[in-house]
Design an enzyme around this catalytic site. Structure first.
Site, PDB file in Angstrom:
ATOM      1  N   HIS A  35       0.817  -1.217   0.000  1.00  0.00           N
ATOM      2  CA  HIS A  35       0.000   0.000   0.000  1.00  0.00           C
ATOM      3  C   HIS A  35       0.855   1.273   0.000  1.00  0.00           C
ATOM      4  CE1 HIS A  35      -3.029   2.967   0.837  1.00  0.00           C
ATOM      5  NE2 HIS A  35      -2.472   3.231   2.008  1.00  0.00           N
ATOM      6  N   HIS A  61       3.277   7.124   5.494  1.00  0.00           N
ATOM      7  CA  HIS A  61       2.032   7.758   5.925  1.00  0.00           C
ATOM      8  C   HIS A  61       1.196   6.947   6.907  1.00  0.00           C
ATOM      9  CE1 HIS A  61       0.031   5.455   2.661  1.00  0.00           C
ATOM     10  NE2 HIS A  61      -1.078   5.669   3.351  1.00  0.00           N
ATOM     11  N   ASP A  62       1.340   5.646   6.943  1.00  0.00           N
ATOM     12  CA  ASP A  62       0.559   4.829   7.884  1.00  0.00           C
ATOM     13  C   ASP A  62       1.379   4.294   9.054  1.00  0.00           C
ATOM     14  OD1 ASP A  62      -1.995   5.059   6.807  1.00  0.00           O
ATOM     15  OD2 ASP A  62      -1.743   3.334   5.472  1.00  0.00           O
ATOM     16  N   GLU A  65       0.054   5.719  12.464  1.00  0.00           N
ATOM     17  CA  GLU A  65      -1.334   5.306  12.656  1.00  0.00           C
ATOM     18  C   GLU A  65      -1.466   3.804  12.917  1.00  0.00           C
ATOM     19  OE1 GLU A  65      -5.205   5.507   9.796  1.00  0.00           O
ATOM     20  OE2 GLU A  65      -3.959   7.304   9.899  1.00  0.00           O
ATOM     21  N   ASP A  66      -0.649   2.995  12.247  1.00  0.00           N
ATOM     22  CA  ASP A  66      -0.862   1.548  12.262  1.00  0.00           C
ATOM     23  C   ASP A  66       0.263   0.717  12.878  1.00  0.00           C
ATOM     24  OD1 ASP A  66      -3.310   1.942  11.024  1.00  0.00           O
ATOM     25  OD2 ASP A  66      -2.512   1.638   9.014  1.00  0.00           O
ATOM     26  N   ASP A 122      -3.354   8.347  -1.707  1.00  0.00           N
ATOM     27  CA  ASP A 122      -3.849   7.328  -0.780  1.00  0.00           C
ATOM     28  C   ASP A 122      -5.286   6.949  -1.136  1.00  0.00           C
ATOM     29  OD1 ASP A 122      -3.830   5.642   1.537  1.00  0.00           O
ATOM     30  OD2 ASP A 122      -4.727   7.249   2.726  1.00  0.00           O
TER      31      ASP A 122
END
Length: 179
Positions: A35, A61-62, A65-66, A122
């Site tokens: 991704h 970017h994630d 967050e993840d 995204d």
């Protein structure tokens, strides 16, 4: 190797390490790293983006967050500019899902140009992924609701990159969503 290429590869390696145990929600259980790599590729190959910080942020970017990554860690390894972009595109996972979705729509127009680019790519990646393969447990209605929500977020990102916006518009129109 150019220094820009080295910086981008460092971000790709960092993201791969952080996401190594994660999988996408598709039936194939695609490695999650596909991704962020895909988001960065959309920016470079389709959006014509060459800004190293934007491409690094797309790869990262994630991560906050993840994974267990912190904004401080992003800044330490990749600098303030990349941290700022990642921070702008990161949802607060302590909030309920619907609140996070509402905040994405509300905040989109106020993001920096660089963060808007990452958000556009995204969304484009995620929508293409939904068209390719519905995640396990998702109904057609949920897919349509995601497209509708994404179109609302994209409204706040308009004027950022006409190429990416045009590709998103075609996807929305294919789903019967007015742009």
């Amino acid at each position: 190797m150019s220094s820009d290429a080295a910086l981008i590869l460092e971000a790709a390696n960092f993201a791969a390490e952080k996401h190594k145990q994660q999988r996408r929600k598709d039936p194939e259980k695609t490695p999650y790293i596909n991704h962020p790599l895909g988001v960065a590729r959309i920016l470079s190959h389709e959006g014509g983006i060459t800004d190293t910080a934007v491409l690094q942020a797309a790869l990262l970017h994630d991560t906050v967050e993840d994974t267990n990554t912190t904004f401080e860690e992003i800044e330490l390894h990749f600098g303030q500019d990349v941290r700022n972009i990642v921070e702008e595109v990161t949802d607060d996972k302590t909030l309920p899902k619907m609140e996070r979705k509402r905040l994405q729509m509300e905040h989109a127009p106020h993001c920096s140009q660089k963060a808007k680019l990452v958000k556009l790519a995204d969304k484009l990646y995620n929508l293409r992924d939904l068209k390719r393969c519905t995640p396990e447990g998702w109904s057609e209605q949920r897919v349509q609701e995601y497209f509708q929500w994404a179109s609302e977020v994209v409204k706040g990102l308009r004027g950022t990159n006409s190429i990416l916006e045009g590709k998103l518009d075609h996807m929305f129109m294919d789903q019967g969503i007015a742009v």
